[in-house]
Scaffold this motif. Structure first.
Motif: not given
Ligand SMILES: Cc1ncc(COP(=O)(O)O)c(C=O)c1O
Length: 368
Positions: A289-315
């Motif tokens: 689920x994503x919060x309704x944005x009025x900016x140039x980015x989205x806020x999204x709940x990954x439902x897990x540890x976001x640091x790990x999630x971001x680390x996998x995306x970075x890979x």
């Protein structure tokens, strides 16, 4: 600056591919052609100190916003203006009030003066103006309202802000931080809601400072130029605290042209709104689920540890911002990129999101 703000390197360590940088809400299209030309023309004069008063830019901004020049102060990014306001108005024993999960520089600028920052709870990932009012006490001197808010991307309407300003005790300074003004105006037009009447408050001399920046829709984040619009007496005090020659001449020249290039910023805002829909659609299709944005980015709940999630995306070659430092350890903030960047993100997400899908629907609830 803290590590929560630091920019990522531009390459990923694993494949030496260019990293798709969706972690700092930058403009993926770069500066406008007119700004680039101004940069090329100005760079040869870099042996000279800049105009300390930023006079040509200041006059241009004053005319652009229909305000006297004394009500405009140009600074090295709007974060420099935030710091000046805090240095001018705060000190030990005093405090500023803002929302929880808001722009991280408020806390840095306030704490640097020895003052405290009080963070009011949010409601539905949106700044709760009533809660902010309730948090004000006898020692409060500044209220910060990021509208739209970073990192949640949500906005409060012009009517809500009107009500809010009328309630705030008159001796406080309300800082309306409109760093994402151009994006928010465009979304508001599409959604038929009123975004901002902030300049009316400044024009009538209210105790309000509006912050705008050239870092976002104008694509000049690397040149560091922003400004405040507010009461001339207060801006005069802030101006005396500014570092000498803090806004480079190349930045001033680029900003003048960027301001004029309204066609460019309109295109940027239009693409952003279209791509917001695409990107949110990709995330929602995977159960996020994503919060309704009025900016140039989205806020999204990954439902897990976001640091790990971001680390996998970075890979996978994509940088996004995990929001643990904002008190949202399962959420990420993703900048809305070009269509091509967003497609790469979506493909990376499908690879990274496999683990997420396996965890089942309970783990996918927003805020979980
Ligand atoms: C709410 C908010 N205000 C201000 C800024 C900073 O802008 P600048 O680059 O002008 O210092 C940002 C940047 O991310 C922001 O999100």
């Amino acid at each position: 600056m803290s590590s929560a703000l630091s920019s990522s390197p531009t390459r990923n360590e694993f494949e030496q591919q260019p990293l798709i940088k969706l972690d700092s809400n930058e403009n993926p299209f770069g500066p406008s052609p007119r700004a680039l030309e101004a940069i090329e023309n100005a760079v040869g004069m870099s042996n000279l100190y800049p105009d300390d008063d930023c006079r040509p830019l200041r006059l241009k901004l004053a005319a652009h916003h229909g305000l006297p020049p004394e009500q405009v102060l140009v600074t090295a990014g709007s974060t420099a203006m935030l710091a000046l306001l805090c240095q001018t108005l705060l000190g030990p024993g005093l405090n500023a009030v803002t929302s929880e999960r808001s722009f991280i520089v408020y806390s840095m600028a306030v704490h640097a003066t020895g003052a405290q920052l009080i963070e009011a709870p949010m409601r539905d990932d949106t700044c709760d103006l009533g809660a902010i009012l309730n948090a004000i006490d006898a020692n409060t001197r500044i209220v910060f309202l990021a509208n739209p808010n970073n990192p949640t991307g949500t906005m409060v309407t012009a009517e809500a802000v009107e009500w809010f300003i009328a309630q705030v005790p008159a001796h406080l300074v309300v800082v309306l931080d409109e760093a994402y003004y151009e994006f928010a105006s465009h979304f508001a037009m599409l959604r038929r809601v009123n975004y901002s009447n902030s300049l009316d408050y400044v024009a009538r001399g209210a105790s309000v400072v509006v912050l705008r920046t050239f870092s976002k829709a104008h694509g000049l984040a690397g040149l560091r130029v922003g400004y405040g619009l507010g009461p001339s007496e207060l801006l005069g005090y802030c101006s005396r605290m500014r570092n000498t020659y803090s806004v480079p001449s190349v930045a001033q020249a680029a900003a003048i042209e960027a301001l004029e290039d309204t066609g460019y910023t309109a295109q940027v805002a239009e693409s952003n709104a279209l791509q917001a829909r695409f990107l949110a659609g990709q995330l929602e299709a995977m159960g996020y689920r994503v919060a309704p944005t009025s900016a140039n980015f989205l806020y999204c709940d990954t439902g897990e540890d976001a640091a790990g999630f971001a680390g996998r995306l970075r890979e996978e070659g994509v940088a996004v911002r995990p929001l643990g430092a904002w008190g949202a350890p399962s959420c990420i903030r993703v900048t809305i990129g070009t269509r091509e960047q967003n497609e790469i993100f979506a493909r990376a997400l499908r690879r990274v999101g496999v683990a997420h899908d396996r965890r089942g629907p309970a783990a996918m609830r927003f805020g979980g």
